[in-house]
Design a protein around this motif. Sequence first.
Motif, mmCIF file in Angstrom:
data_model
loop_
_atom_site.group_PDB
_atom_site.id
_atom_site.type_symbol
_atom_site.label_atom_id
_atom_site.label_comp_id
_atom_site.label_asym_id
_atom_site.label_seq_id
_atom_site.Cartn_x
_atom_site.Cartn_y
_atom_site.Cartn_z
ATOM 1 N N LYS A 11 36.175 5.497 55.498
ATOM 2 C CA LYS A 11 35.419 4.585 56.161
ATOM 3 C C LYS A 11 35.587 4.225 57.677
ATOM 4 O O LYS A 11 36.925 3.742 57.867
ATOM 5 C CB LYS A 11 35.228 3.368 55.398
ATOM 6 C CG LYS A 11 33.878 2.296 55.783
ATOM 7 C CD LYS A 11 33.720 1.348 54.880
ATOM 8 C CE LYS A 11 32.605 0.753 55.348
ATOM 9 N NZ LYS A 11 32.362 -0.649 54.809
ATOM 10 N N ASP A 12 34.845 4.575 58.536
ATOM 11 C CA ASP A 12 35.223 4.305 60.070
ATOM 12 C C ASP A 12 36.596 5.009 60.236
ATOM 13 O O ASP A 12 36.666 6.382 60.156
ATOM 14 C CB ASP A 12 35.123 2.834 60.277
ATOM 15 C CG ASP A 12 33.948 2.269 59.862
ATOM 16 O OD1 ASP A 12 32.994 2.706 60.283
ATOM 17 O OD2 ASP A 12 33.973 0.941 59.728
ATOM 18 N N ASP A 13 37.550 4.398 61.079
ATOM 19 C CA ASP A 13 38.893 4.958 61.120
ATOM 20 C C ASP A 13 39.981 4.809 60.000
ATOM 21 O O ASP A 13 41.132 4.836 60.229
ATOM 22 C CB ASP A 13 39.146 4.518 62.525
ATOM 23 C CG ASP A 13 38.460 5.110 63.652
ATOM 24 O OD1 ASP A 13 37.716 6.047 63.576
ATOM 25 O OD2 ASP A 13 38.568 4.410 64.838
ATOM 26 N N THR A 14 39.417 4.364 58.902
ATOM 27 C CA THR A 14 40.654 3.929 57.918
ATOM 28 C C THR A 14 40.412 5.014 56.739
ATOM 29 O O THR A 14 39.164 5.387 56.450
ATOM 30 C CB THR A 14 40.468 2.542 57.348
ATOM 31 O OG1 THR A 14 39.072 2.508 56.826
ATOM 32 C CG2 THR A 14 40.441 1.573 58.561
ATOM 33 N N VAL A 15 41.414 4.909 55.839
ATOM 34 C CA VAL A 15 41.466 6.015 54.824
ATOM 35 C C VAL A 15 41.896 4.866 53.702
ATOM 36 O O VAL A 15 43.011 4.253 53.939
ATOM 37 C CB VAL A 15 42.213 6.908 54.694
ATOM 38 C CG1 VAL A 15 42.477 7.905 53.529
ATOM 39 C CG2 VAL A 15 41.769 8.009 55.891
ATOM 40 N N LYS A 16 41.443 4.706 52.492
ATOM 41 C CA LYS A 16 41.861 4.049 51.389
ATOM 42 C C LYS A 16 42.248 4.974 50.394
ATOM 43 O O LYS A 16 41.232 5.702 49.893
ATOM 44 C CB LYS A 16 40.633 3.076 50.903
ATOM 45 C CG LYS A 16 40.963 2.150 49.795
ATOM 46 C CD LYS A 16 39.926 1.245 49.276
ATOM 47 C CE LYS A 16 40.286 0.340 48.117
ATOM 48 N NZ LYS A 16 39.271 -0.243 47.690
ATOM 49 N N ALA A 17 43.385 4.919 49.809
ATOM 50 C CA ALA A 17 43.867 5.777 48.675
ATOM 51 C C ALA A 17 44.167 4.788 47.569
ATOM 52 O O ALA A 17 44.700 3.780 47.762
ATOM 53 C CB ALA A 17 45.224 6.283 49.204
ATOM 54 N N SER A 18 43.591 5.119 46.359
ATOM 55 C CA SER A 18 43.796 4.463 45.383
ATOM 56 C C SER A 18 43.915 5.502 44.129
ATOM 57 O O SER A 18 43.579 6.646 44.189
ATOM 58 C CB SER A 18 42.749 3.445 44.958
ATOM 59 O OG SER A 18 41.558 4.209 44.791
ATOM 60 N N SER A 19 44.697 5.112 43.080
ATOM 61 C CA SER A 19 44.718 5.998 42.137
ATOM 62 C C SER A 19 43.940 5.846 40.829
ATOM 63 O O SER A 19 43.371 4.864 40.658
ATOM 64 C CB SER A 19 46.096 5.696 41.395
ATOM 65 O OG SER A 19 46.466 4.387 40.759
#
Length: 87
Positions: A11-19
Amino acid sequence: KERRNFQLEFKDDTVKASSYAFPENVKGNPVRFTPVQVEAIKSGLSLGLTMVVGPPGTGKSDVAVQIIANLYHTFPNQRTVIITHSN
């Protein structure tokens, strides 16, 4: 132990990593990552240069493989350039 994999959200300039847990019929990645390795993976999936360094046996290759796999599966039609001194 329950095996888990990463789910990425861009999203936008971010990366969200979740398991998330693997489905029963998927073998998945058997490597368990430490919090520091997860941060390295998130950094490798963000804009800019990421260098993964450390002494032997700290999981650098596992981190690199996870970054490459995530990039490939997220953007299968894009090309990726990988530069490495060894391995």
